[in-house]
Design a protein around this motif. Structure first.
Motif, PDB file in Angstrom:
ATOM      1  N   SER A  45       0.807  -1.220   0.000  1.00 54.67           N
ATOM      2  CA  SER A  45       0.000   0.000   0.000  1.00 54.67           C
ATOM      3  C   SER A  45       0.841   1.271   0.000  1.00 54.67           C
ATOM      4  O   SER A  45       0.344   2.338  -0.396  1.00 54.67           O
ATOM      5  CB  SER A  45      -0.928   0.015   1.218  1.00 54.67           C
ATOM      6  N   VAL A  46       2.123   1.196   0.414  1.00 55.49           N
ATOM      7  CA  VAL A  46       2.926   2.416   0.558  1.00 55.49           C
ATOM      8  C   VAL A  46       3.033   3.177  -0.758  1.00 55.49           C
ATOM      9  O   VAL A  46       2.746   4.373  -0.836  1.00 55.49           O
ATOM     10  CB  VAL A  46       4.333   2.082   1.111  1.00 55.49           C
ATOM     11  N   GLY A  47       3.472   2.494  -1.807  1.00 55.56           N
ATOM     12  CA  GLY A  47       3.625   3.149  -3.102  1.00 55.56           C
ATOM     13  C   GLY A  47       2.313   3.642  -3.664  1.00 55.56           C
ATOM     14  O   GLY A  47       2.213   4.757  -4.202  1.00 55.56           O
ATOM     15  N   LYS A  48       1.271   2.819  -3.547  1.00 51.24           N
ATOM     16  CA  LYS A  48      -0.047   3.214  -4.066  1.00 51.24           C
ATOM     17  C   LYS A  48      -0.569   4.443  -3.335  1.00 51.24           C
ATOM     18  O   LYS A  48      -1.172   5.345  -3.949  1.00 51.24           O
ATOM     19  CB  LYS A  48      -1.026   2.053  -3.920  1.00 51.24           C
ATOM     20  N   ASP A  49      -0.340   4.500  -2.030  1.00 54.92           N
ATOM     21  CA  ASP A  49      -0.824   5.643  -1.255  1.00 54.92           C
ATOM     22  C   ASP A  49      -0.074   6.925  -1.617  1.00 54.92           C
ATOM     23  O   ASP A  49      -0.672   8.009  -1.683  1.00 54.92           O
ATOM     24  CB  ASP A  49      -0.684   5.363   0.244  1.00 54.92           C
ATOM     25  N   ILE A  50       1.246   6.815  -1.837  1.00 58.44           N
ATOM     26  CA  ILE A  50       2.012   8.002  -2.251  1.00 58.44           C
ATOM     27  C   ILE A  50       1.499   8.506  -3.596  1.00 58.44           C
ATOM     28  O   ILE A  50       1.293   9.715  -3.786  1.00 58.44           O
ATOM     29  CB  ILE A  50       3.517   7.682  -2.302  1.00 58.44           C
ATOM     30  N   GLU A  51       1.282   7.606  -4.527  1.00 63.41           N
ATOM     31  CA  GLU A  51       0.766   8.008  -5.835  1.00 63.41           C
ATOM     32  C   GLU A  51      -0.627   8.629  -5.711  1.00 63.41           C
ATOM     33  O   GLU A  51      -0.949   9.599  -6.410  1.00 63.41           O
ATOM     34  CB  GLU A  51       0.747   6.804  -6.766  1.00 63.41           C
ATOM     35  N   ALA A  52      -1.444   8.091  -4.802  1.00 65.91           N
ATOM     36  CA  ALA A  52      -2.780   8.650  -4.597  1.00 65.91           C
ATOM     37  C   ALA A  52      -2.694  10.057  -4.011  1.00 65.91           C
ATOM     38  O   ALA A  52      -3.490  10.944  -4.377  1.00 65.91           O
ATOM     39  CB  ALA A  52      -3.593   7.743  -3.674  1.00 65.91           C
ATOM     40  N   CYS A  53      -1.729  10.285  -3.125  1.00 66.24           N
ATOM     41  CA  CYS A  53      -1.539  11.624  -2.551  1.00 66.24           C
ATOM     42  C   CYS A  53      -1.109  12.624  -3.619  1.00 66.24           C
ATOM     43  O   CYS A  53      -1.596  13.766  -3.654  1.00 66.24           O
ATOM     44  CB  CYS A  53      -0.493  11.572  -1.441  1.00 66.24           C
ATOM     45  N   VAL A  54      -0.192  12.208  -4.488  1.00 68.49           N
ATOM     46  CA  VAL A  54       0.261  13.082  -5.566  1.00 68.49           C
ATOM     47  C   VAL A  54      -0.907  13.424  -6.496  1.00 68.49           C
ATOM     48  O   VAL A  54      -1.096  14.590  -6.877  1.00 68.49           O
ATOM     49  CB  VAL A  54       1.417  12.425  -6.348  1.00 68.49           C
TER      50      VAL A  54
END
Length: 286
Positions: A130-139
């Protein structure tokens, strides 16, 4: 004017002051993510009056403050902010007061490493989960708000997370990393040498702010610091501090408070320099 207000949560711009040599011995010994002698998780300053709002991007808890086109994503340490809201909200509110839209992510979805076996806990949060997906979602959230330039600040674990994201092409403009734990990359990818391989792929300017007990490769002349300096970054070592001081150190200690103020000033200056904004102005206390 001060970054640290009397309630020990809200940070306001201060001029640089001379740093003297006062060496501290903080109260905890941490697992390998953080060097021995690092600060443990600290309690939330209850008195801080949050300026933004708690929201969600899907299932990801966030704190959102400000409305500018220049944005900063904040990634916490392994203790998250569910138990340390006042301290992290104060940092986010300070950045917003300096002219940024700020999104503070809770990458652990309410969980925390506090009281856990830290190394297995970290491994349970891989970037490819989830870490990478969440960062991309924040961007994407910030881009959808009209943000044209996005910087990122991470604390300890958060520095690894944003360096990993940047190495994979997430379009951050620049980054700031107080007391970095980029060696976490070795837990997930190839062991020894994986950290440097990741850092070599980071193309943006990054300001590192290692503590005195952080690894030498993060300090001026070290391999990580040198690689980032070649891309416009630099390393400022806080010799008198121990890992975790900026977001977890005891602000009732005047030496810690002094270097938290100075660290926040360097952070704001670096973002304004690399995101092409006017230099910081002093603000009144809340």
């Amino acid at each position: 004017q001060h970054f640290c207000s009397q309630n020990q949560a809200c940070f306001i711009t201060v001029p640089s002051t001379a740093v003297t040599s006062v060496h501290l011995a903080p109260p905890a010994k941490m697992a390998e993510c953080c060097p021995p002698g690092s600060w443990p998780a600290c309690q939330a300053p209850e008195a801080h009056q949050a300026q933004g709002s708690e929201e969600k991007i899907g299932e990801l808890p966030i704190y959102h403050v400000g409305s500018a086109e220049k944005a900063i994503l904040v990634l916490p340490d392994i203790f998250g902010w569910s138990q340390n809201k006042g301290r992290f909200f104060g940092i986010a509110d300070t950045l917003a007061a300096q002219g940024f839209r700020v999104l503070l992510s809770d990458p652990f979805h309410g969980d925390t490493a506090a009281g856990k076996d830290i190394m297995p806990w970290i491994k349970s949060h891989p970037y490819d989960g989830s870490v990478g997906k969440d960062i991309e979602a924040c961007v994407k959230f910030l881009q959808d708000k009209g943000c044209t330039s996005i910087g990122v600040v991470g604390f300890c674990w958060g520095v690894w997370a944003f360096c990993k994201a940047a190495s994979l092409g997430v379009p951050f403009k620049c980054g700031v990393g107080p007391h970095p734990s980029t060696r976490i990359e070795g837990m997930f990818e190839g062991g020894e040498g994986a950290e440097q391989t990741m850092i070599d792929k980071v193309a943006m300017p990054v300001l590192l702010m290692p503590a005195g007990n952080d690894p030498d490769n993060l300090k001026e002349g070290g391999a990580v610091a040198k690689a980032l300096a070649e891309k416009g970054g630099r390393s400022i070592v806080f010799l008198d501090m121990s890992h975790g001081w900026l977001c977890r150190g005891d602000l009732s200690d005047t030496t810690v408070a002094r270097d938290v103020e100075l660290g926040m000033k360097h952070m704001v200056d670096f973002f304004k320099e690399h995101m092409q904004m006017a230099q910081p102005t002093a603000l009144s206390k809340h």
